[in-house]
Scaffold this active site. Structure first.
Site, PDB file in Angstrom:
ATOM      1  N   CYS A 148       0.801  -1.082  -0.076  1.00 47.34           N
ATOM      2  CA  CYS A 148       0.056   0.147   0.107  1.00 47.34           C
ATOM      3  C   CYS A 148       1.042   1.331   0.009  1.00 47.34           C
ATOM      4  O   CYS A 148       1.831   1.385   0.791  1.00 47.34           O
ATOM      5  CB  CYS A 148      -0.898   0.025   1.086  1.00 47.34           C
ATOM      6  SG  CYS A 148      -2.238  -1.233   1.039  1.00 47.34           S
TER       7      CYS A 148
ATOM      8  N   TYR B  13      -8.563  -7.798   6.694  1.00 44.81           N
ATOM      9  CA  TYR B  13      -9.446  -7.033   6.016  1.00 44.81           C
ATOM     10  C   TYR B  13     -10.671  -7.979   5.666  1.00 44.81           C
ATOM     11  O   TYR B  13     -10.750  -9.092   6.403  1.00 44.81           O
ATOM     12  CB  TYR B  13      -8.614  -6.515   4.639  1.00 44.81           C
ATOM     13  CG  TYR B  13      -7.738  -5.687   4.753  1.00 44.81           C
ATOM     14  CD1 TYR B  13      -7.900  -4.574   5.705  1.00 44.81           C
ATOM     15  CD2 TYR B  13      -6.399  -5.937   4.294  1.00 44.81           C
ATOM     16  CE1 TYR B  13      -6.815  -3.711   6.030  1.00 44.81           C
ATOM     17  CE2 TYR B  13      -5.511  -5.118   4.600  1.00 44.81           C
ATOM     18  CZ  TYR B  13      -5.682  -3.862   5.471  1.00 44.81           C
ATOM     19  OH  TYR B  13      -4.495  -3.102   5.712  1.00 44.81           O
TER      20      TYR B  13
ATOM     21  N   ARG C  22      -4.544 -14.007  -0.942  1.00 46.90           N
ATOM     22  CA  ARG C  22      -3.861 -13.746   0.254  1.00 46.90           C
ATOM     23  C   ARG C  22      -4.217 -14.435   1.453  1.00 46.90           C
ATOM     24  O   ARG C  22      -5.510 -13.922   1.604  1.00 46.90           O
ATOM     25  CB  ARG C  22      -3.511 -12.439   0.014  1.00 46.90           C
ATOM     26  CG  ARG C  22      -2.265 -12.237   1.163  1.00 46.90           C
ATOM     27  CD  ARG C  22      -0.743 -12.428   0.890  1.00 46.90           C
ATOM     28  NE  ARG C  22       0.015 -11.861   1.598  1.00 46.90           N
ATOM     29  CZ  ARG C  22       0.888 -10.721   1.397  1.00 46.90           C
ATOM     30  NH1 ARG C  22       0.619 -10.130   0.352  1.00 46.90           N
ATOM     31  NH2 ARG C  22       1.761 -10.213   2.398  1.00 46.90           N
TER      32      ARG C  22
ATOM     33  N   LEU D 263      10.048 -11.159   6.159  1.00 44.67           N
ATOM     34  CA  LEU D 263      11.205 -11.197   6.658  1.00 44.67           C
ATOM     35  C   LEU D 263      12.361 -12.083   5.862  1.00 44.67           C
ATOM     36  O   LEU D 263      13.258 -12.650   6.385  1.00 44.67           O
ATOM     37  CB  LEU D 263      11.559 -11.442   8.054  1.00 44.67           C
ATOM     38  CG  LEU D 263      10.849 -10.245   9.088  1.00 44.67           C
ATOM     39  CD1 LEU D 263      11.091 -10.798  10.388  1.00 44.67           C
ATOM     40  CD2 LEU D 263      11.461  -8.994   8.716  1.00 44.67           C
TER      41      LEU D 263
END
Length: 370
Positions: free
Chosen positions: A25, A182, A230, A301
């Protein structure tokens, strides 16, 4: 041979390598429309040498934006603005392009992170959010409106309409955002979904709306476009969504011709406790890959070329995705290829930058140039 730089097929499309630029984003849109920032930002990432670039979370309706500055694909103006970015990338880069379609649900109407990220109340220019249940994300936030049957139908159609716009723009891949707290994740998680109808309670019921949205998109998207999701593999909160439940969900997605799953975690509750460490989410991708056979993208990561290669060599995932690491080093795929003895696409305008000791590092990425 490096697995990281070997091709892979996701349903109907083939990627030149297994490096994915994850959706990030940017909070830089105007009324849902892409701006020159997106042209610059996505343009240079498209020249990174990665196999796939996925455009940031793109709202399917205005009230589904996380912030007032989120990218959208819910009207003609937004479609035209994003189309200009896609056309520029297509002219100069051969990279595969995806878009992440999203609805923020109860996490909508928020400030940009650099403004504090707090909920914007309606009297200060925000809007009333919607969710599976009238449960606020945080203790100081206004409760969302619980979606009724008409609201569910509206949002499902909004996803379908946005997917059709993405197809018109020429995207190779559509990723549904079912993670990070979300809307679709809210339906899956018992922490956010406390409905008593057919969309709440049991895991089967909580999966129902996300699966209906996926099915609706799968039915209208042409066979040549890959469709995946996702997911957050765990909420990192006791009593929340866990990896076993998510494996069941992905198995249901597989039955509906899901081409890939992008595996991360968390986001649905401020009570989450995340044990951060290099590759901390990779075991979730590994479990989903092992239990379902759906191609998985690992993220979180992953910063070093050798680390990414090891994940693939061990069969823990089929692809690796980078977000912050790619922002810090937009030529990460070049440097990874140099370390692993592979070749990578690069525009001829940049060939002079190739170090002498890596004479076979660059391939011609002068796709469509004039």
């Amino acid at each position: 041979m490096s697995l990281l730089f070997s091709p892979i097929s996701l349903g109907p499309i083939t990627l030149d390598n297994r490096i994915v630029v994850a959706p990030m984003c940017e909070y830089s849109a105007e009324n849902g429309c892409a701006t020159d920032w997106h042209l610059i930002h996505l343009g240079h990432l498209a020249l990174s040498g990665a196999g796939l670039l996925i455009v940031e979370a793109t709202a399917v309706e205005a009230v589904g934006r996380i912030t007032p500055y989120d990218l959208g694909l819910y009207d003609d103006a937004a479609e035209a603005a994003l189309g200009k970015v896609v056309q520029a990338i297509r002219r100069y880069a051969p990279i595969r392009l995806g878009v992440q379609l999203s609805h923020a649900g109860r996490k909508a109407s928020s400030q940009a992170p650099w403004e504090g990220g707090q909920q914007i109340p309606e009297e200060r220019g925000g809007w009333r959010s919607v969710a599976p249940s009238a449960l606020a994300h945080g203790p100081t936030e206004e409760a969302p409106l619980a979606l009724d049957a008409a609201g569910l139908a509206r949002i499902k159609q909004a996803f379908v309409d946005a997917a059709l716009r993405a197809v018109r723009l020429g995207f190779d891949l559509i990723e549904l955002h079912g993670a990070h707290g979300y809307l679709l994740h809210q339906f899956l998680s018992p922490l956010a979904n406390q409905r008593s109808d057919a969309y709440g309670g049991t895991l089967e019921n909580r999966m129902r709306f996300p699966l209906q949205v996926f099915e609706a998109i799968r039915q209208v998207v042409p066979a040549g476009v890959a469709v995946g999701m996702r997911v957050s593999a765990t909420d990192w909160v006791e009593g929340g969504l866990d990896p076993t439940q998510v494996v069941t969900f992905v198995q249901a997605l597989k039955e509906r011709r899901c081409d890939f799953v992008h595996v991360s975690s968390a986001g649905v509750s401020p009570l989450q406790r995340i044990p951060l460490s290099p590759g901390y989410q990779v075991p979730f991708a590994e479990a989903i890959k092992r239990e379902t056979g759906v191609p998985t993208i690992a993220v979180g990561l992953i910063t070093e070329a050798e680390q990414a290669e090891e994940i693939l060599q061990k069969g823990q995932a089929d692809m690796v995705a980078l977000a912050r690491g790619m922002l810090f080093d937009p030529r990460w795929p070049w440097h990874a290829a140099a370390k692993l003895g592979a070749s990578v696409d690069a525009p001829r305008q940049y060939w002079r930058s190739q170090p002498r000791e890596f004479k076979t590092l660059f391939r011609d990425a002068s796709f469509g140039q004039r």
